[in-house]
Design a protein around this motif. Sequence first.
Motif, PDB file in Angstrom:
ATOM      1  N   THR A 189       0.830  -1.205   0.000  1.00  0.00           N
ATOM      2  CA  THR A 189       0.000   0.000   0.000  1.00  0.00           C
ATOM      3  C   THR A 189       0.863   1.255   0.000  1.00  0.00           C
TER       4      THR A 189
ATOM      5  N   THR B 265       2.673   1.514  -3.378  1.00  0.00           N
ATOM      6  CA  THR B 265       1.721   1.479  -4.512  1.00  0.00           C
ATOM      7  C   THR B 265       2.220   0.592  -5.647  1.00  0.00           C
TER       8      THR B 265
ATOM      9  N   GLN C  62     -10.668  -0.092   4.062  1.00  0.00           N
ATOM     10  CA  GLN C  62     -10.580   0.908   3.001  1.00  0.00           C
ATOM     11  C   GLN C  62     -10.158   2.263   3.576  1.00  0.00           C
ATOM     12  N   LEU C  63     -10.688   2.615   4.744  1.00  0.00           N
ATOM     13  CA  LEU C  63     -10.346   3.887   5.378  1.00  0.00           C
ATOM     14  C   LEU C  63      -8.866   3.922   5.774  1.00  0.00           C
TER      15      LEU C  63
ATOM     16  N   ILE D 167      -6.492   2.146   4.360  1.00  0.00           N
ATOM     17  CA  ILE D 167      -5.729   2.234   3.116  1.00  0.00           C
ATOM     18  C   ILE D 167      -5.681   3.678   2.612  1.00  0.00           C
ATOM     19  N   TYR D 168      -6.803   4.374   2.733  1.00  0.00           N
ATOM     20  CA  TYR D 168      -6.876   5.769   2.295  1.00  0.00           C
ATOM     21  C   TYR D 168      -5.872   6.623   3.077  1.00  0.00           C
ATOM     22  N   PHE D 169      -5.885   6.483   4.408  1.00  0.00           N
ATOM     23  CA  PHE D 169      -4.985   7.299   5.215  1.00  0.00           C
ATOM     24  C   PHE D 169      -3.513   6.937   4.965  1.00  0.00           C
TER      25      PHE D 169
ATOM     26  N   MET E 101      -2.276   5.839   2.133  1.00  0.00           N
ATOM     27  CA  MET E 101      -1.915   6.391   0.833  1.00  0.00           C
ATOM     28  C   MET E 101      -1.660   7.892   0.931  1.00  0.00           C
ATOM     29  N   VAL E 102      -2.521   8.603   1.695  1.00  0.00           N
ATOM     30  CA  VAL E 102      -2.310  10.041   1.882  1.00  0.00           C
ATOM     31  C   VAL E 102      -0.973  10.295   2.574  1.00  0.00           C
TER      32      VAL E 102
END
Length: 385
Positions: free
Chosen positions: A87, A90, A110-111, A113-115, A117-118
Amino acid sequence: RNHVNIRHRKSRLQAFWGLLKEDWFHVMLRQKTIYSVLVLLGAWTISVLVFAGVYMFVDQAYLGTDCGLGGEAGIQFGAAFAFSLETCTTVGYGLPGSTNAFFENCGAIQLVIYFQMVWSMMYNAFLFAFFFARISRSELRGSQVVFGNKCVIRRSPLHNNRWILQIRIHDVDAKFPVVESHVRIYIKRKQTSELIPLRIQSPDDELGAVLWTSWPSIVTHEIDLYSPLFPPSAAVGRDKNLLGTGGILLRQADSVSGSREEIVCPTCGETYGDWERLRHHIAYTQIVETNDDYPVEGTHRSLTVEDYVEPPVPSQDEIEKNFPHEILVLIEGIDPLASGTFQALQSYTREDVVYGGTFKSVMAQNENNHIVYMEDFHHIEVSVV
């Protein structure tokens, strides 16, 4: 060269953490590259491990639900670390399974993973900015500014036969001239902790002491009555009929050139730039007062013109005895390639002074070019003082 050895009494570790709290970016930027790389790599690895732990925690909360991570038993640390690494970098999801269930069944994952990635994007941007700032810093540009190994102290006819201090400077990277380069000179005496600035005659410090360092330049300081290099023993009685300095570091050249007045007539209080003008004033006024039958007492007629002459310059022995512990020369300019400011420093002590010498010419010219003979750059031709 190019740095000053300064140590603080506060412990280095205590000072480091204090600075780190106030200005962590520049503290990191000033560390050795290997230290910076290890710290940044360690921070990145810790973030991967933290998110691996978060994935394990979230997957345990979804036991019985196919999240596509670790099956019914929950994801193990190795698989969670690999998923966090995928993750963060990427590179695409191939582990720990071939399912996309974590995108479909488990919203919390998912949440996370989002954080992650940010965080990864922000950290990558920081790394790019950090290493760009590290690589493009201009401080090493100062190593291309060359100073003469020795400085010169001699008497100069152009300076009314006063003593002058001269230092030669040249930037060897003449293809990309330094922008807005200027020079400053300080002295450091052993018995004090104060750096005392010296006024610069050439290039004129009232115009910013700007240099074109691509051309070998000689920086000149005149050792006049106001100079910190002027022997105190030779200054006794010389301030008679002179205006006070008001705490300002002055130059005699300014009064000689008419920029200001410094010598006071003891009778009428008129001020003049040099002794010759004062003598002319006294001689002319004596003629006028004699013609008008003024009394001698309390008028210019009581003065003797020959008494008002410039005192003799100090001897070489007096100059040598008053030489400071150290002379610091500072060149500051802007690197045209990186647009960063840099400084170049050079220090001179008693052993680095040549009395009565002149710098050998290093410039020549052919049909198309000016040539600098660097093999003669440090050469000084000595004459009898």
